[in-house]
Each structure stands twice: as C-alpha cells, then as structure tokens.
Design a protein around this motif. Sequence first.
Motif, PDB file in Angstrom:
ATOM      1  N   ASP A 146       0.883  -1.172   0.000  1.00  0.00           N
ATOM      2  CA  ASP A 146       0.000   0.000   0.000  1.00  0.00           C
ATOM      3  C   ASP A 146       0.915   1.213   0.000  1.00  0.00           C
ATOM      4  O   ASP A 146       1.507   1.549   1.036  1.00  0.00           O
ATOM      5  CB  ASP A 146      -0.880   0.012   1.259  1.00  0.00           C
ATOM      6  CG  ASP A 146      -1.972  -1.042   1.216  1.00  0.00           C
ATOM      7  OD1 ASP A 146      -2.012  -1.835   0.256  1.00  0.00           O
ATOM      8  OD2 ASP A 146      -2.792  -1.066   2.149  1.00  0.00           O
ATOM      9  N   HIS A 200       1.538  -7.678   0.848  1.00  0.00           N
ATOM     10  CA  HIS A 200       0.433  -8.488   1.355  1.00  0.00           C
ATOM     11  C   HIS A 200      -0.531  -8.793   0.215  1.00  0.00           C
ATOM     12  O   HIS A 200      -0.506  -8.120  -0.819  1.00  0.00           O
ATOM     13  CB  HIS A 200      -0.280  -7.766   2.509  1.00  0.00           C
ATOM     14  CG  HIS A 200      -0.794  -6.420   2.127  1.00  0.00           C
ATOM     15  ND1 HIS A 200       0.030  -5.299   2.076  1.00  0.00           N
ATOM     16  CD2 HIS A 200      -2.018  -6.001   1.740  1.00  0.00           C
ATOM     17  CE1 HIS A 200      -0.679  -4.258   1.675  1.00  0.00           C
ATOM     18  NE2 HIS A 200      -1.935  -4.649   1.453  1.00  0.00           N
ATOM     19  N   THR A 221     -10.541  -1.571   4.379  1.00  0.00           N
ATOM     20  CA  THR A 221      -9.171  -1.141   4.670  1.00  0.00           C
ATOM     21  C   THR A 221      -9.169   0.356   4.962  1.00  0.00           C
ATOM     22  O   THR A 221      -9.498   1.162   4.087  1.00  0.00           O
ATOM     23  CB  THR A 221      -8.243  -1.430   3.480  1.00  0.00           C
ATOM     24  OG1 THR A 221      -8.310  -2.817   3.176  1.00  0.00           O
ATOM     25  CG2 THR A 221      -6.807  -1.099   3.836  1.00  0.00           C
TER      26      THR A 221
HETATM   27  C1  SIN Z   1      -5.984  -5.011   0.431  1.00  0.00           C
HETATM   28  O1  SIN Z   1      -4.796  -5.140   0.650  1.00  0.00           O
HETATM   29  O2  SIN Z   1      -6.451  -4.024  -0.180  1.00  0.00           O
HETATM   30  C2  SIN Z   1      -6.986  -6.046   0.874  1.00  0.00           C
HETATM   31  C3  SIN Z   1      -6.520  -6.983   1.932  1.00  0.00           C
HETATM   32  C4  SIN Z   1      -7.618  -7.933   2.334  1.00  0.00           C
HETATM   33  O3  SIN Z   1      -8.591  -8.095   1.609  1.00  0.00           O
HETATM   34  O4  SIN Z   1      -7.509  -8.550   3.399  1.00  0.00           O
END
Ligand code: SIN
Length: 244
Positions: A146, A200, A221
């Motif tokens: 992110d 992630h 999120t």
């Molecule tokens: C994300 O990283 O935007 C989503 C993570 C998730 O769905 O757990």
Amino acid sequence: MRSSDTAPGNLGLFSEEELQQPPRMEHLGPQSLALRGFALPWIERLLPALEQVLAQAPFRQMLTPGGFTMSVGLSSCGQLGWTTDLTGYRYSATDPQNGYPWPRMPEVFRQLAVAAAHAAGFADFTPDSCLINCYRPGAKMSLHQDKNEHDYSAPIVSLSLGLPAVFLFGGLQRSDRSLRVPLLHGDVVVWGGVDRLRYHGVLPVKDGSHPLLGQQRINLTFRQAGPTLELDRKRRSAEQGGQG
Ligand code: SIN
Ligand code: FE2
C-alpha cells in the motif's frame, strides 16, 4: 440457547461471553498484529452502515493500469477513495462512476478503525479513506504494497467480514516469504511503523456461505491517505515563512 444469552442483534451467533472476551492478539511482525474477533461486538452497527455506503457507491470491478479487470469488486467511503484505471492507481475525492464525492465514512467505521489502531499501539489514527473490497468465491488479491498514500506515518487497519480467507503477509521485498494468516469474520489486522510497506495479498476465496453475509468476503481497509493535519499545519507554516 436462551435469547438472554446473546447481545441484541447478534442473531445468536456469539454468546455474551464470547463477545466480551478480550480480543486475542497475534504478532505478525514487530509492528503488525492480528486482533482476533476485535470487530465482533461492533458488527450489528457496522453492517447497516456498510449497506448504506454500498447503496450510494456499489461495488464495481476496476481495471488495473496493465489492462486487467480486478477479480475483487471495489467501493470506498471517506474523503478519499482508492481507484485504479488504465492511467494508474490513485486516490480520488470523487467516485469516478458518477463524479460525486464518495459517501461519508460512517462514524462507527471510524471509531472501530481508531480503536483497533489504538489496541495495536498506534495512537492518533485519523483515517480519511476506507476502501471496501468484495471477494466472491475465487476472487483474490495479488501481493502488493500500500503505497499510494501521501506518507506512511499512519498504519493500515484492515477488517475482515463474511467468508474466511487466507491473508498473505510478506516482507519488504516481493520475493520475501509470506506468512499465511487465516482471517475470519470480525478479525482486524493492523500494520504500520517498520512494517508499513510489507507486501500483502489474499489467496483465492473458497466457496461457502456466511450466515450474515452469504457468498462473499468483504474487507474494509482504513488508511490515512491524504496529508495529515499536522503535516498540513507545518506546510502552511513553512509557506508563511515559518511563522505560526
Ligand atoms: C488489500 O490489501 O487491499 C486487501 C486486503 C484484504 O482483503 O484482506
Ligand atoms: Fe493492500
């Protein structure tokens, strides 16, 4: 089970005792935690608020800059919403589908996110963005960081609802080994500080039906995507020649 054994509105899924258990915390890294069941006591207030947001900004499948359609349906609320199209990833103050501002972030969303960040050791979290991801069975999220936020001083707070999923929590390099973290309805994962830029993702969601949410996993999120007030203040003060 007698009705007096359950909190109002929790549909008898959890006993009063379960709802009052302190959330179990699992360290995933020096500054990352899975808060098991953290959101369970909030669910009956979260779900109607979620429904209202989605009525204004329904899930839609967006295109990646590379031209692929994401398997996950996206929506947002708050001052900024994360979007993607052929021109790139970014935050936008308006919903590209209709040009209107994203729905306001419901107060219960904000409170939950702040409480979870606090429980994980991050004070003063002020989320201005909530990305809402919808995973139907088979949908997945590839490993990513992110990093479209203005700065990385605030943590990421991620709430799982509905069907279970396996969350991949990697390192600072894409090639680092990932932990496989099973996430259930009501779990919250928080990562920040030295872990803020860890890769992630989510493995394809298995078919199933959740008693409250049916055939889907929904992930919320929370992020501080724009400049923080403190940064704004410093910048203004610098622009004014350091006064104030
Ligand atoms: C994300 O990283 O935007 C989503 C993570 C998730 O769905 O757990
Ligand atoms: Fe992410």
